[in-house]
Enzyme design. Structure first.
Site, PDB file in Angstrom:
ATOM      1  N   LYS A   1       0.816  -1.203   0.000  1.00  0.00           N
ATOM      2  CA  LYS A   1       0.000   0.000   0.000  1.00  0.00           C
ATOM      3  C   LYS A   1       0.854   1.257   0.000  1.00  0.00           C
ATOM      4  O   LYS A   1       0.375   2.347  -0.281  1.00  0.00           O
ATOM      5  CB  LYS A   1      -0.917   0.005   1.229  1.00  0.00           C
ATOM      6  CG  LYS A   1      -1.972  -1.105   1.205  1.00  0.00           C
ATOM      7  CD  LYS A   1      -2.876  -1.027   2.409  1.00  0.00           C
ATOM      8  CE  LYS A   1      -3.924  -2.126   2.374  1.00  0.00           C
ATOM      9  NZ  LYS A   1      -4.838  -2.085   3.539  1.00  0.00           N
ATOM     10  N   ARG A   2       2.141   1.098   0.319  1.00  0.00           N
ATOM     11  CA  ARG A   2       3.038   2.264   0.359  1.00  0.00           C
ATOM     12  C   ARG A   2       3.599   2.595  -1.020  1.00  0.00           C
ATOM     13  O   ARG A   2       4.196   3.637  -1.212  1.00  0.00           O
ATOM     14  CB  ARG A   2       4.190   2.001   1.346  1.00  0.00           C
ATOM     15  CG  ARG A   2       3.723   1.857   2.790  1.00  0.00           C
ATOM     16  CD  ARG A   2       4.894   1.605   3.723  1.00  0.00           C
ATOM     17  NE  ARG A   2       4.467   1.499   5.104  1.00  0.00           N
ATOM     18  CZ  ARG A   2       4.036   0.388   5.675  1.00  0.00           C
ATOM     19  NH1 ARG A   2       3.971  -0.728   4.956  1.00  0.00           N
ATOM     20  NH2 ARG A   2       3.659   0.359   6.936  1.00  0.00           N
TER      21      ARG A   2
END
Length: 489
Positions: free
Chosen positions: A256-257
């Site tokens: 998700k980063r």
């Protein structure tokens, strides 16, 4: 054997192949109700959008209902603005929910933070039945057990393995360590009065009549907790479909980063919403179509949960770029859409080329540039970079002609200038004229075209040369050729 289960303290074993005949599943005997339950702890991730898409497609395919529920019980991790961003993005992608925040519905409220009184009621039922118990100060025997002190509520987990059926993986049995340890008695209610994900998830899915839960396969190890809760309440579990993880080309989990993992990042880079949906639909679902281009109406017609697939799905942006090129070209065939694209490009072009505002303000000229280059453009931001020579004079410092040594380039350019001044300004005429000049000087046509393109366009590749010259116009073409000829004379 599921690899991610083996790495955990669970032993997970698939003991039966997935159902081939889905007539026995629950959705056949009741109205299908699916849900997308995002948490406002960040902005929408590609994996989350795919989950929303599959739930939306199955609900609509079955003439059912698609519900959105905000799982916002983790107040400490809530990110300002993420809630509204989720709603806006779902609508951007055409995934309009039938029930949920904003729209409402018969089973609201659809935000978990507003349902605390409901969870309290069901916690009391579990406590009364002995299926759950209060745990004070990490269950230390030295702490006075009084409701004035902080406590959590834990579920009394069952002994032995838990079995459930999944439409993708079939019948799954997950074993746990025995004898039972305290950590197996998972928390239902935290000391701050908020329910845990597992408890609120089950209560809400039951009360909202969810028939099908389509979610990422990372939730398989948690499913036994949910199954036990359904059993404790004497409720019927929904049908589970766990879809494969999204991975990077190297096999690692899509984080998700990562910037490209965020939906807003892809939109900002110029990817069309329908291209992104089409791209995600192909990951974890087999369309059995030869053509990868599947618009949303066709997705609704073709989608079925019995075609959900196992195995990780590689997020290859090359495929997304291919799909985006198709949907972008399709938009340009619609006059209204083309008008919107031109207006959008004019804004970007003015920021990129501030010295050419007058020409950029000519909507017809920008439109002609866009249509000329559309076969080379995969995203609209690429157009802004590719079309620069239509608005600003390119640098002539990098021009490297490859003419035969005997060729007098200055004389050659003078001849071209003369012909360009006199000829009719039509693409076919321009093409014939350049060919005739190359022949009269005894040089390959490709070498002459390369020289002209470098002078007029710089090092940026472009469309057909005659079409490019025609669009640039006589004055611009003559000016750039004369300027270069002066530098070599």
């Amino acid at each position: 054997m599921l690899s991610f289960c083996l790495k955990s303290r669970y032993a997970c074993k698939v003991i039966q192949k997935p159902y081939k005949n889905l007539k026995t599943l629950r959705w056949n005997s009741t109205t299908v109700r699916t849900r997308f339950a995002p948490s406002p702890t960040g902005f929408l991730h590609l994996g989350s959008l795919r989950t929303a898409l599959f739930n939306y497609l199955w609900a609509k395919k079955c003439n059912g209902k698609f519900i959105v529920r905000l799982e916002d019980t983790d107040q400490k991790r809530k990110v300002n603005g993420s809630e509204q961003s989720i709603y806006d993005l779902l609508q951007t992608f055409g995934l309009q929910w039938d029930e949920g925040p904003i729209t409402g519905g018969p089973f609201g409220p659809y935000e978990q933070s507003k349902r605390l009184h409901i969870y309290s009621e069901y916690i009391s039922k579990l406590l009364a039945s002995g299926k759950a118990y209060k745990c004070y100060d990490e269950c230390s025997t030295q702490s006075p057990k009084t409701d004035k002190n902080p406590y959590v509520v834990r579920f009394r987990s069952e002994e032995g393995p838990i079995t459930f059926v999944d439409t993708v993986y079939g019948k799954i049995t997950i074993k746990r360590n025995t004898p039972k340890v305290l950590s197996d008695d998972f928390v239902l209610l935290k000391s701050d009065g908020y329910p845990t994900y597992h408890f609120a998830n089950v209560v809400d899915d039951h009360l909202m009549g969810i028939t099908n839960v389509i979610r990422g396969e990372e939730w398989i190890p948690s499913t036994p907790k949910h199954i036990q809760l359904y059993k404790a309440f004497h409720w019927r579990p929904p049908t589970y479909s766990h879809i494969p993880l999204l991975t990077n080309p190297d096999g690692s989990k899509l984080s998700k980063r990562q910037n490209d993992a965020h939906v807003t990042s892809l939109l900002e880079k110029g990817f069309e919403p329908m291209a992104i949906l089409n791209f995600l639909a192909l990951m974890g679902w087999s369309s059995r179509q030869k053509n990868d281009v599947i618009p949303l109406p066709q997705l609704l017609e073709l989608f079925s949960i019995d075609r959900l697939t196992r195995g990780s799905c590689i997020v290859a942006l090359e495929k997304l770029q291919f799909l985006n090129k198709h949907y972008l070209r399709e938009r340009m065939t619609d006059p209204k859409q083309l008008e919107q694209i031109v207006a959008q490009m004019q804004k970007s072009l003015k920021e990129k080329y501030p010295n050419s505002v007058s020409r950029i303000s000519d909507s017809e000229y920008v439109c002609r540039c866009l249509l000329l280059l559309h076969n080379r453009v995969r995203t609209l931001p690429e157009f802004v970079d590719l079309c620069g020579y239509f608005f600003e004079e390119p640098s002539q410092n990098t021009i490297q002609h490859r003419m035969p040594l005997a060729t007098n380039v200055s004389v050659l350019l003078s001849r071209l200038l003369h012909e360009f001044q006199l000829c009719s300004w039509q693409p076919q005429v321009l093409q014939t004229m350049v060919s005739d000049v190359a022949s009269s000087f005894g040089i390959p046509l490709g070498k002459l075209q390369s020289l002209i393109r470098q002078i007029l366009c710089g090092s940026v590749p472009g469309a057909n040369l005659a079409d490019t010259i025609h669009l640039l116009g006589r004055d611009t073409t003559l000016h750039r050729l004369e300027a270069y000829n002066r530098t070599i004379s």
